[in-house]
Design an enzyme around this catalytic site. Sequence first.
Site, PDB file in Angstrom:
ATOM      1  N   GLU A 153       0.818  -1.211   0.000  1.00  0.00           N
ATOM      2  CA  GLU A 153       0.000   0.000   0.000  1.00  0.00           C
ATOM      3  C   GLU A 153       0.857   1.268   0.000  1.00  0.00           C
ATOM      4  O   GLU A 153       0.721   2.132  -0.862  1.00  0.00           O
ATOM      5  CB  GLU A 153      -0.895  -0.027   1.237  1.00  0.00           C
ATOM      6  CG  GLU A 153      -1.740   1.196   1.447  1.00  0.00           C
ATOM      7  CD  GLU A 153      -2.492   1.155   2.774  1.00  0.00           C
ATOM      8  OE1 GLU A 153      -3.449   1.926   2.919  1.00  0.00           O
ATOM      9  OE2 GLU A 153      -2.120   0.367   3.664  1.00  0.00           O
ATOM     10  N   HIS A 154       1.715   1.398   0.984  1.00  0.00           N
ATOM     11  CA  HIS A 154       2.613   2.553   1.099  1.00  0.00           C
ATOM     12  C   HIS A 154       4.043   2.111   0.822  1.00  0.00           C
ATOM     13  O   HIS A 154       4.491   1.101   1.372  1.00  0.00           O
ATOM     14  CB  HIS A 154       2.589   3.146   2.515  1.00  0.00           C
ATOM     15  CG  HIS A 154       1.222   3.466   3.031  1.00  0.00           C
ATOM     16  ND1 HIS A 154       0.598   2.724   4.017  1.00  0.00           N
ATOM     17  CD2 HIS A 154       0.362   4.458   2.703  1.00  0.00           C
ATOM     18  CE1 HIS A 154      -0.579   3.245   4.276  1.00  0.00           C
ATOM     19  NE2 HIS A 154      -0.757   4.294   3.493  1.00  0.00           N
TER      20      HIS A 154
END
Length: 428
Positions: free
Chosen positions: A318-319
């Site tokens: 995600e990040h």
Amino acid sequence: MATYLKKGKVAKAIQQDDEKISQIVSSTIKRIEVGGDRAIRELSLKFDHWNPNSFRLSNDQIYEIVSSIPQQTAKDIEFAQNNIRRFAEEQRKSMQDIEVEIMPNVILGHKNIPVNSVGCYIPGGRYPMVASAHMSVLTAKVAGVKRVIACTPPINGQIPAATVYAMHKAGADEIYILGGIQAMAGMAIGTETIEAVDMIVGPGNAFVAEAKRQLFGRVGIDLFAGPTETLVIADETSDPEMIATDLLGQGEHGPTSPGALITTSRKVAEQTLEEIKRQLEILPTADVAKASWEDYGQIILVENEQEALVEADKLAFEHVEVLTKNPDFFLENMTNYGCLFLGPETNVAYGDKVIGTNHTLPTKRAARYTGGLWVGKFLKTVTYQKITSKEQSAFIGEYAARLCQLENFSGHAEQALLRVRKYGNKGK
């Protein structure tokens, strides 16, 4: 060849946890389908100890809350919302309606039409995620959604004032103090007092995420989102203290939040492990961050940037923070991620709260096929066609009829042949 210096929980154990959650969510949704408001109230009382006269806040209640917000908090929320609005508006401008005449008198086009109604979930509990109001409600309004409703749970039996303030300032048309599965199902299915929406969005815990998955189809969703994931890509120039801080800072989201380090430097990896150990002694949220790191943390040692790129794309996190001397290499070449944070001057917390990009992002390797929440998620790109010449209709009809017959679709072919007979030379 990539070497794992630390591995997280095995996939089988994660799958078993997911199956238990799935069963709970399924039975809860069925309960709400049958019981409506009564079931919503029972669940709210059981899980949140919350039993108000109405889950929807009145205008008077909202005004009272808005008036009570400290000036600095109001300014901080305004700063964040201005950034998020500006970026969302630029994204919206990039999506253009088109119309093209592909041949004489044959016109094709597409229009970007906003979804009519959206339900936004803003998580609460230990971490009242005020920023999720900006990310969902505000972005939907920039997209042009007519009706945007928002739900957030109570915190210790109280209305979360800052979250309600952010919802209101973002443009929410209806605000409900309601959490968990019951909020997601209430918005998607509808009850006697909650009018169902066309789409539900927003982050949440594993139960909220599973509810979205099971409700998908009867309503649209933004994306399948699980526990927060954070990957740091580092080399010999990276700061171990910064790496540890940024991994643990996101690990505090929950005990199942994966964190990973991919690095070309064994020394940096070892120093990061020491830093993680040290910081867990002083971090106020160490109880959660420690569990997430011990069960889901990974450290992968690679030979060079190219191998780091390969491993990062496999994770599809995600990040992704890139703290190397050449972060643009990953901007130019990486394909699977929710959002990139390039260089030590930025970090995931900036994206989560204030800088302007959206924090609702793909997890569980969904970054292989989708991006995060943005104005485009609230728009339906729909097509249309028109032919303004009888002769051209007959001309296209001959091609269409043959191609329909090729597929044994006689009824389809007749639609085309009817126009050929009526509009072609033989029909004159």
